[in-house]
Scaffold this active site. Structure first.
Site, PDB file in Angstrom:
ATOM      1  N   ARG A 128       0.808  -1.218   0.000  1.00  0.00           N
ATOM      2  CA  ARG A 128       0.000   0.000   0.000  1.00  0.00           C
ATOM      3  C   ARG A 128       0.841   1.266   0.000  1.00  0.00           C
ATOM      4  O   ARG A 128       0.481   2.252  -0.646  1.00  0.00           O
ATOM      5  CB  ARG A 128      -0.947  -0.013   1.193  1.00  0.00           C
ATOM      6  CG  ARG A 128      -2.049  -1.021   0.980  1.00  0.00           C
ATOM      7  CD  ARG A 128      -2.985  -1.102   2.148  1.00  0.00           C
ATOM      8  NE  ARG A 128      -4.065  -2.037   1.807  1.00  0.00           N
ATOM      9  CZ  ARG A 128      -4.863  -2.587   2.696  1.00  0.00           C
ATOM     10  NH1 ARG A 128      -4.709  -2.319   3.985  1.00  0.00           N
ATOM     11  NH2 ARG A 128      -5.810  -3.401   2.316  1.00  0.00           N
ATOM     12  N   GLU A 132      -7.172  -1.631  16.228  1.00  0.00           N
ATOM     13  CA  GLU A 132      -6.449  -0.525  15.599  1.00  0.00           C
ATOM     14  C   GLU A 132      -6.003   0.522  16.615  1.00  0.00           C
ATOM     15  O   GLU A 132      -5.081   1.300  16.349  1.00  0.00           O
ATOM     16  CB  GLU A 132      -7.357   0.116  14.539  1.00  0.00           C
ATOM     17  CG  GLU A 132      -6.640   1.049  13.583  1.00  0.00           C
ATOM     18  CD  GLU A 132      -7.553   1.584  12.482  1.00  0.00           C
ATOM     19  OE1 GLU A 132      -8.656   1.036  12.285  1.00  0.00           O
ATOM     20  OE2 GLU A 132      -7.162   2.563  11.831  1.00  0.00           O
TER      21      GLU A 132
END
Lengths: 574, 115
Positions: free
Chosen positions: A297, A385
């Protein structure tokens, strides 16, 4: 507009053993684990339970070394994770994710999530960028996140002792004698103040993608857990590393579809990422894709933005993604009803390419925790997260749900153990007083907090996106300071039930604080690594193989350098 | 001439009686009703209350409301260059503006208080 003041001013006090803030995959996994270890559990969310957050939005895949598709070992998954993290993964946390992920996936399978399977019963595993082999399970069609959410939600509901409360926004944690002992917040619908006494607290509030105008997240992803943790005395780590999802949907305009939906298309069908000249360009920046999907990414995001900057972008400022070569039958076989939904949006993949561009997607940084997911504040844990460090400078595709399930379960078990033990701190009304006063008080404002949020999001896109510079980051820092002054220290007064303006003010209070943390760390890191690319310092610098932590000291954010725990694995991966 | 979409929105809470707000927003083809509502809060009226979480992905299913008398998701209803009438869901308890009580009863604060 004149409101009748019928808002309930009473305070509600609740008590539990383990308080879990945030009801995505991490929070629900923590709730199940803590409950099954015998603790009283309260699971709360500022949105409706299981509707907000990132999990329900995850359309992609979940990485685990199951060995169903081809032989695999968790150490290979670990090696890929470390490599993608560009030298900055916390290896204890990363190995926890990779080692425990297969069990978490099998558990979800037992709970009938419906992973895509081969006819002989083996789970289907797709090969995602950065993985050395097919490793990522999924639920068709584009249904991984909703299926994870639904499956965990059913398990939570089957445990009626778990107290679930939606629409409860936490304003601050309560810390006494250096230990977490609860939280204070308010009911979004009623406006009333709520205090919760707890023996341990787990922050599962997800990341900070809402700080950016172009993002793939829900409205409640404004970094609440980071702000709550910082103000409670915990540290943040790796805050400069914000992951941009390279191929977010840009054009033509599409509604009712998730902007990250093109990733599963690429896993199954390859697809071509093209510049305005109709040429595949990723190979100019990294290894050649040749119709496959390989670039990680950070690399893909960088390449797309550089093509746009060079004048080779698409009309809306991205690049083209084309499936024209795939054929209607193959498209239909791979994505069934999704093809009809695209057609309803006027998109025919056999005829035209779509335009894609990087959008804020995930945060590698977060609360600094030990291997048991505990922050430096006793009895305060984090999961999913909200945890920083496991993914270093760039997260590998498929690791987000794995970490949510694994960290959630581990933190839930640990927090439950802690709640059974003697090391608790009783509820302190004195320690809660400041927050209770903040919620109860208020003054009329001229500033529109919804406008300020929009302004912050554009500022972060423009100055603190994937390509950064000292000049841009300095402007961002000054602007954030000015906006802090504009919103002031007190919220607008409670005026009505479901008071959106007030909710925005409390969101913005956290968002500005978290944005400042990202800018501070990004300014200091004078090199380019993974998701943090400095135009004025374009190369990686081995002297920067260190973490940066952030703590709050007398109302000011303080940045410290922190040596890595390990370096052997990274050196081998190189 | 710039094209405009006019949203006529039911306001207030049950005890306040019915009132309506009228908002003119620039019409851009392809936008959703939710896009227009979010823009109204940013540019004009931050007190306007409606539910949404996932922002146009149709994943959270929170933005159900009545648009011209029909139950739709605001995130999949296309904005149109005309008057559109927005009301809260008729079959749920009304909280304020376009917000109704869609939370499952056992996930409300009142339920936790009584345990």
């Amino acid at each position: 507009m004149v409101y009748h003041l019928r808002v309930n001013r009473e305070t509600t006090h609740l008590t539990t053993d383990v308080l879990i803030i945030g009801a995505g995959a991490a929070g629900m996994s923590a709730a199940i684990a803590a409950h099954d270890s015998g603790a009283r559990v309260m699971l709360i969310d500022r949105s409706l339970i299981g509707r907000g957050g990132a999990t329900v939005m995850a359309q992609m895949t979940v990485a685990a070394a199951l060995g169903d598709e081809v032989a695999d070992d968790w150490r290979c998954h670990f090696a890929d994770t470390i490599k993608a993290g560009r030298g900055l993964c916390d290896e204890e946390l990363a190995s926890l994710v990779c080692e425990q992920a297969p069990a978490a996936i099998r558990q979800m399978d037992e709970w009938r999530i419906g992973w895509a399977r081969h006819q002989d019963g083996r789970l289907r595993q797709a090969e995602a960028p950065g993985h050395d082999r097919p490793r990522c399970v999924y639920v068709d069609f584009l249904n991984t996140g909703p299926a994870v959410s639904r499956t965990l939600r059913t398990q939570v509901q089957r445990r009626p002792a778990i107290v679930r409360i939606g629409e409860l926004s936490i304003v601050d944690l309560v810390i006494a004698d250096g230990m977490a002992c609860g939280a204070v917040g308010f009911s979004v619908t009623e406006g009333r103040t709520v205090t919760i006494a707890a023996k341990s607290v787990i922050l599962c509030t997800g990341g900070l993608t809402r700080l950016y105008a172009c993002n793939s997240a829900s409205v409640n992803m404004g970094g609440d857990g980071y702000a709550l943790g910082l103000r409670a005395g915990a540290e943040l780590i790796d805050m400069e590393f914000v992951q941009f999802f390279p191929i977010g949907h840009l054009a033509p305009r599409m509604i009712g579809m998730d902007p990250i939906m093109w990733d599963p298309f690429r896993y199954k069908l390859g697809g071509q990422l093209l510049n305005a000249e109709g040429r595949e360009f990723i190979g100019d920046y990294d290894r050649i894709e040749e119709g496959h999907y390989r670039a990680t990414r950070d690399v893909a995001t960088y390449a797309i933005l550089k093509e746009v900057a060079a004048g080779r972008g698409s009309p809306h400022g991205g690049v083209y993604l084309s499936f024209r070569h795939v054929g209607a039958d193959k498209l239909r076989a791979a994505f069934g009803p999704v093809i009809d939904r695209l057609q309803a949006n006027g998109i025919d993949l056999t005829r035209e390419p779509i335009e894609v561009a990087p959008i804020a997607h995930y945060h590698m940084g977060g609360l600094r925790v030990d291997a048991a997911l505990e922050t430096r504040i006793a009895n305060l844990f984090a999961a999913g997260e909200t945890v920083g460090g496991a993914n270093g400078a760039n997260r590998l595709s498929g690791n987000a749900i794995s970490e949510a399930l694994v960290f959630g379960t581990a933190a839930g078990l640990k927090a439950a153990t802690r709640a059974h033990g003697q090391r608790g701190r009783a509820w302190s009304e004195v320690a809660a007083q400041e927050t209770i006063a903040l919620i109860g008080g208020g003054e009329m404002k001229r500033a529109n907090p919804a406008s300020l949020i929009a302004r912050l999001q554009i500022l972060m896109d423009e100055r603190v996106g994937p390509l950064r510079s000292e000049a841009g980051l300095s402007i961002a820092r000054a602007e954030i300071g000015a906006m802090k002054k504009e919103i002031g220290d007190t919220p607008p007064p409670v005026q009505s039930e479901f008071d959106s303006m007030r909710l925005d003010w409390f969101d913005l209070r956290n968002m500005l604080f978290v944005a400042e943390s990202v800018v501070l760390a990004a300014l200091a890191r004078r090199e380019s690594r993974g998701a943090h690319q400095r135009e004025d310092h374009p190369d990686a610098d081995s002297r920067w193989l260190v973490h940066q932590t952030i703590r709050l000291d007398n109302g000011r954010l303080v940045l410290d350098a922190l040596a890595r725990k390990h370096d052997a694995m990274w050196e081998t991966a190189e | 001439m710039k094209r405009v979409a006019t949203l006529i929105v039911r306001r207030g809470a049950p005890a306040e009686g019915v009132s309506w707000s009228r908002y003119d927003v620039a019409y851009e083809p392809g936008q959703s009703v939710l896009d227009a509502l979010r823009r109204i809060r940013v540019d004009e009226d931050p007190t306007l209350a409606f539910r949404f979480s996932c922002i146009n992905a149709n994943a959270c299913k929170e933005c159900l409301m009545l648009v011209d008398g029909k139950v739709v998701y605001a995130c999949t209803a296309r904005l149109q260059s005309r008057e559109m009438r927005l009301e809260p869901l008729p079959n749920k308890a009304h909280i304020r503006d376009l917000v109704t009580d869609i939370a499952p009863p056992d996930e409300r604060l009142s339920n936790a208080r009584n345990r």
